[in-house]
Design a protein around this motif. Structure first.
Motif, PDB file in Angstrom:
ATOM      1  N   ASP A 160      98.854  17.904  31.564  1.00  0.00           N
ATOM      2  CA  ASP A 160      98.729  19.364  31.496  1.00  0.00           C
ATOM      3  C   ASP A 160     100.034  20.068  31.155  1.00  0.00           C
ATOM      4  O   ASP A 160     100.019  21.231  30.753  1.00  0.00           O
ATOM      5  CB  ASP A 160      98.206  19.923  32.819  1.00  0.00           C
ATOM      6  CG  ASP A 160      96.748  19.574  33.056  1.00  0.00           C
ATOM      7  OD1 ASP A 160      96.055  19.217  32.074  1.00  0.00           O
ATOM      8  OD2 ASP A 160      96.295  19.659  34.207  1.00  0.00           O
ATOM      9  N   SER A 161     101.165  19.383  31.294  1.00  0.00           N
ATOM     10  CA  SER A 161     102.472  20.013  31.074  1.00  0.00           C
ATOM     11  C   SER A 161     103.120  19.665  29.746  1.00  0.00           C
ATOM     12  O   SER A 161     103.809  20.504  29.164  1.00  0.00           O
ATOM     13  CB  SER A 161     103.437  19.617  32.197  1.00  0.00           C
ATOM     14  OG  SER A 161     102.941  20.044  33.436  1.00  0.00           O
TER      15      SER A 161
ATOM     16  N   TRP B 105     103.132  24.065  20.242  1.00  0.00           N
ATOM     17  CA  TRP B 105     103.986  24.342  21.395  1.00  0.00           C
ATOM     18  C   TRP B 105     105.449  24.141  21.022  1.00  0.00           C
ATOM     19  O   TRP B 105     105.778  23.320  20.150  1.00  0.00           O
ATOM     20  CB  TRP B 105     103.652  23.397  22.558  1.00  0.00           C
ATOM     21  CG  TRP B 105     102.296  23.615  23.135  1.00  0.00           C
ATOM     22  CD1 TRP B 105     101.894  24.651  23.923  1.00  0.00           C
ATOM     23  CD2 TRP B 105     101.157  22.763  22.997  1.00  0.00           C
ATOM     24  NE1 TRP B 105     100.571  24.489  24.271  1.00  0.00           N
ATOM     25  CE2 TRP B 105     100.098  23.338  23.718  1.00  0.00           C
ATOM     26  CE3 TRP B 105     100.931  21.558  22.320  1.00  0.00           C
ATOM     27  CZ2 TRP B 105      98.832  22.772  23.808  1.00  0.00           C
ATOM     28  CZ3 TRP B 105      99.661  20.986  22.396  1.00  0.00           C
ATOM     29  CH2 TRP B 105      98.637  21.590  23.132  1.00  0.00           C
TER      30      TRP B 105
ATOM     31  N   SER C  51     107.053  28.640  30.808  1.00  0.00           N
ATOM     32  CA  SER C  51     108.495  28.863  30.681  1.00  0.00           C
ATOM     33  C   SER C  51     109.126  27.787  29.804  1.00  0.00           C
ATOM     34  O   SER C  51     110.117  27.181  30.158  1.00  0.00           O
ATOM     35  CB  SER C  51     109.161  28.889  32.048  1.00  0.00           C
ATOM     36  OG  SER C  51     108.967  27.651  32.695  1.00  0.00           O
ATOM     37  N   ALA C  52     108.569  27.583  28.627  1.00  0.00           N
ATOM     38  CA  ALA C  52     109.003  26.489  27.758  1.00  0.00           C
ATOM     39  C   ALA C  52     110.167  26.888  26.860  1.00  0.00           C
ATOM     40  O   ALA C  52     110.123  26.716  25.665  1.00  0.00           O
ATOM     41  CB  ALA C  52     107.829  25.983  26.932  1.00  0.00           C
TER      42      ALA C  52
ATOM     43  N   MET D 149      98.502  26.637  32.760  1.00  0.00           N
ATOM     44  CA  MET D 149      98.967  26.047  31.521  1.00  0.00           C
ATOM     45  C   MET D 149      98.926  27.118  30.432  1.00  0.00           C
ATOM     46  O   MET D 149      97.975  27.859  30.304  1.00  0.00           O
ATOM     47  CB  MET D 149      98.082  24.853  31.156  1.00  0.00           C
ATOM     48  CG  MET D 149      98.448  24.211  29.844  1.00  0.00           C
ATOM     49  SD  MET D 149      97.574  22.661  29.526  1.00  0.00           S
ATOM     50  CE  MET D 149      95.921  23.233  29.262  1.00  0.00           C
TER      51      MET D 149
ATOM     52  N   LEU E 261     106.147  21.168  24.980  1.00  0.00           N
ATOM     53  CA  LEU E 261     106.102  21.752  26.315  1.00  0.00           C
ATOM     54  C   LEU E 261     104.968  22.756  26.412  1.00  0.00           C
ATOM     55  O   LEU E 261     105.002  23.800  25.774  1.00  0.00           O
ATOM     56  CB  LEU E 261     107.444  22.413  26.631  1.00  0.00           C
ATOM     57  CG  LEU E 261     108.659  21.494  26.468  1.00  0.00           C
ATOM     58  CD1 LEU E 261     109.939  22.274  26.646  1.00  0.00           C
ATOM     59  CD2 LEU E 261     108.577  20.344  27.441  1.00  0.00           C
ATOM     60  N   LYS E 262     103.986  22.450  27.238  1.00  0.00           N
ATOM     61  CA  LYS E 262     102.803  23.295  27.366  1.00  0.00           C
ATOM     62  C   LYS E 262     102.939  24.352  28.459  1.00  0.00           C
ATOM     63  O   LYS E 262     102.036  25.148  28.634  1.00  0.00           O
ATOM     64  CB  LYS E 262     101.588  22.424  27.689  1.00  0.00           C
ATOM     65  CG  LYS E 262     101.251  21.398  26.634  1.00  0.00           C
ATOM     66  CD  LYS E 262     100.061  20.607  27.133  1.00  0.00           C
ATOM     67  CE  LYS E 262      99.589  19.567  26.181  1.00  0.00           C
ATOM     68  NZ  LYS E 262      98.414  18.843  26.709  1.00  0.00           N
ATOM     69  N   THR E 263     104.019  24.357  29.197  1.00  0.00           N
ATOM     70  CA  THR E 263     104.170  25.258  30.331  1.00  0.00           C
ATOM     71  C   THR E 263     104.660  26.640  29.889  1.00  0.00           C
ATOM     72  O   THR E 263     105.327  26.775  28.868  1.00  0.00           O
ATOM     73  CB  THR E 263     105.152  24.676  31.362  1.00  0.00           C
ATOM     74  OG1 THR E 263     106.390  24.429  30.715  1.00  0.00           O
ATOM     75  CG2 THR E 263     104.613  23.393  31.959  1.00  0.00           C
TER      76      THR E 263
END
Length: 129
Positions: free
Chosen positions: A28-29, A50, A116-117, A1, A112-114
């Motif tokens: 988490d995402s 984010w 590749s956001a 993350m 978006l926490k990922t």
């Protein structure tokens, strides 16, 4: 993350301005927040750590100011998006948001926490806050 941008936790939108941000879902995402700013209200100083996809539910003109009170966006100078528009927003540093329009301003913010956001298709960018 991915770690959120390193801004103070107390300025997170849900902590600093809970009357205007309601958590709908989080894992988490992603974090999904409903934003409602009634006509004539100003949202206290807060951040969005984010990048996010924004789904516009109800438009009203808004003025965004930075932490020093300088106007950094006045929607009355932009093309008015229609309800149902989907927009992209990068992470947003500390700001206030004043509803200067004639009705409530409402949107759903999907943070978006990922790592590749970034959107693969180019959504219009609107720094709403």
């Amino acid at each position: 993350m991915a770690a959120p941008i390193d801004w103070p936790d107390e300025l997170d939108a849900l902590i600093a301005a809970p009357s205007y941000h309601r958590l709908l879902f989080e894992n988490d995402s992603v974090r999904v927040i409903e934003n409602i700013v009634p006509r004539g209200h100003t949202v206290p100083l807060h951040t969005h750590c984010w990048p996010s996809t924004l789904y516009l539910l109800n438009w009203s003109d808004i003025v965004r100011r930075d932490a020093e009170g300088t106007v950094i966006m006045d929607s009355r100078q932009l093309n008015r998006p229609v309800e149902g528009t989907v927009l992209w927003s990068p992470a947003i540093p500390a700001h206030t948001l004043e509803n200067v329009g004639h009705c409530d301003f409402r949107l759903i913010c999907i943070e978006l926490k990922t790592p590749s956001a970034e959107p693969k298709n180019k959504l219009p960018v609107m720094p709403l806050g």
